[in-house]
Enzyme design. Structure first.
Site, mmCIF file in Angstrom:
data_model
loop_
_atom_site.group_PDB
_atom_site.id
_atom_site.type_symbol
_atom_site.label_atom_id
_atom_site.label_comp_id
_atom_site.label_asym_id
_atom_site.label_seq_id
_atom_site.Cartn_x
_atom_site.Cartn_y
_atom_site.Cartn_z
ATOM 1 N N ASP A 61 0.859 -1.174 0.000
ATOM 2 C CA ASP A 61 0.000 0.000 0.000
ATOM 3 C C ASP A 61 0.902 1.232 0.000
ATOM 4 O OD1 ASP A 61 -2.244 1.457 -0.114
ATOM 5 O OD2 ASP A 61 -3.006 0.930 1.864
ATOM 6 N N ASP A 85 -8.557 -6.695 1.874
ATOM 7 C CA ASP A 85 -7.606 -6.769 2.988
ATOM 8 C C ASP A 85 -8.214 -6.037 4.171
ATOM 9 O OD1 ASP A 85 -6.843 -4.063 1.644
ATOM 10 O OD2 ASP A 85 -5.906 -3.995 3.618
#
Ligand SMILES: [Zn+2]
Length: 366
Positions: free
Chosen positions: A82, A268
């Site tokens: 990320d 996620d």
């Protein structure tokens, strides 16, 4: 349960992710309380790490010395890194003393560390050096209830940053001379809060730039704590069905099932592993999972601090085949929790991870 038009697989340099893939958050290159071997045993297919946290600690040199994140944490499956956009939201937007966000960069001034300037270019460079399989463009994350002006600014910035990320990505590919099957995928994140017009605008402009996949961006629950289902459904429809989509930060069992028909590929969420450490263990009757009915038909939480479990000889979840359920009773787990034993956290985390994997396998088969 998702229709045939959506991708069943995402192929990355380190293997495939089968939709819907739920990836645990190894934010700091570890999923709390378990190691990479435990995750493999649970059937986890991939993980999500955070560029922001890893830049700060251990820093890029420690990671490149090990040949990248895969070597560093002994994990051979796909890794999504990320970008740091979400951390900017959670640290800076909620507490401006922690830094600032401008069109040029995100400047973090955390209480507990050095100043960090994250530009779109720097974020992509760092994710490349980590050896990421899926690189996420730096984005400007908002809350669904933020004012319209904030959402407009976020969309404009997210699109500009995505353009800069794509340019840097091209430079990195050229200088590294990566073949097509070795190159990481590049995902862009669609922002726009609860405004349908802004979601449309953001998706259209990102599609014009062109990415391998897209993410649903923004804080995914409203002030009442409800998942922003309309925005999730709309945003998925705005992206061509054949392209994979990541529901960023979403992955509680009930949320995952509710959105499973929308066609998201990757999920996620820290909640299942955090719940485990908080003694909230999942019991999932996979055969009864349904999108339409009540989740109470298939999902339950075993609160292990509850005294009634002290004498229970059965497993946490009779359907589960994890290390914990195959070997230990609720009574024993209750005891480990009572004496605050570290192995409780490991076993509980393994159990909740395995439940998520079983759930996604079930949805994928249905
Ligand atoms: Zn289990």
């Amino acid at each position: 349960m998702a229709g045939d038009k959506y991708p069943k697989l995402v192929v990355t340099p380190h293997g495939e992710l089968t939709a819907p893939a739920w990836l645990p958050d190894a934010t700091r290159a570890v999923v709390r309380c378990v190691d990479s071997h435990d995750m493999r045993e649970c059937g986890v297919s991939g993980i999500v790490t955070s560029a922001f946290h890893l830049i700060r600690q251990p820093g890029i040199n420690a990671i490149t010395a090990a040949g990248g994140l895969h070597g560093f944490m002994s994990w051979q499956g796909p890794i999504v890194t990320d970008s740091g956009g979400f951390q900017a939201y959670s640290l800076i937007r909620q507490n401006p003393k922690q830094g600032s966000i401008t069109d040029k960069a995100i400047i973090f001034r955390p209480d507990d560390g050095d100043k960090l300037i994250l530009t779109p270019e720097k974020s992509v460079q760092f994710q490349f050096r980590c050896g990421a399989d899926i690189i996420v463009c730096l984005d400007d994350c908002t809350h669904p209830e933020d004012p319209l002006d904030t959402q407009k600014e976020s969309v404009a910035r997210t699109v500009q940053w995505a353009k800069r990320c794509k340019a840097e990505y091209g430079k990195q590919l050229a200088s590294r001379r990566l073949d097509d099957d070795k190159r990481p995928l590049l995902f862009a994140v669609v922002q726009g809060g609860n405004s349908q017009d802004l979601r449309r605008e953001c998706a259209a402009r990102l599609l014009e730039i062109g990415f391998d996949g897209y993410g649903f961006g923004g804080w995914p629950v409203d002030e009442e704590g409800n998942l922003v289902l309309d925005s999730l459904a709309l945003t998925r429809e705005l992206i061509p069905a054949e392209l994979p989509m990541h529901a960023l930060g979403i992955g509680h069992p009930v949320s995952l099932v509710k959105t499973s028909k929308m066609g998201y590929t990757i999920y996620d969420c820290t909640m299942p592993t955090r719940d485990a450490r908080r003694k909230r263990l999942y019991a999932i009757d996979t055969a009864r999972v349904s999108v339409g009915g009540s989740h109470k038909d298939w999902f339950d939480i075993v609160y292990l601090q509850d005294e009634k479990h002290g004498r229970s000889t059965g497993p946490i979840d009779a359907q589960c085949d994890c290390l914990c359920c195959k070997n230990y009773s609720r009574g024993y787990m209750y005891h480990l929790a009572r004496i605050d034993e570290a192995s409780f956290d490991r076993l509980a985390t393994i159990h909740n991870i395995r439940c998520m994997v079983r759930l996604t396998q079930r949805i994928g088969q249905a």
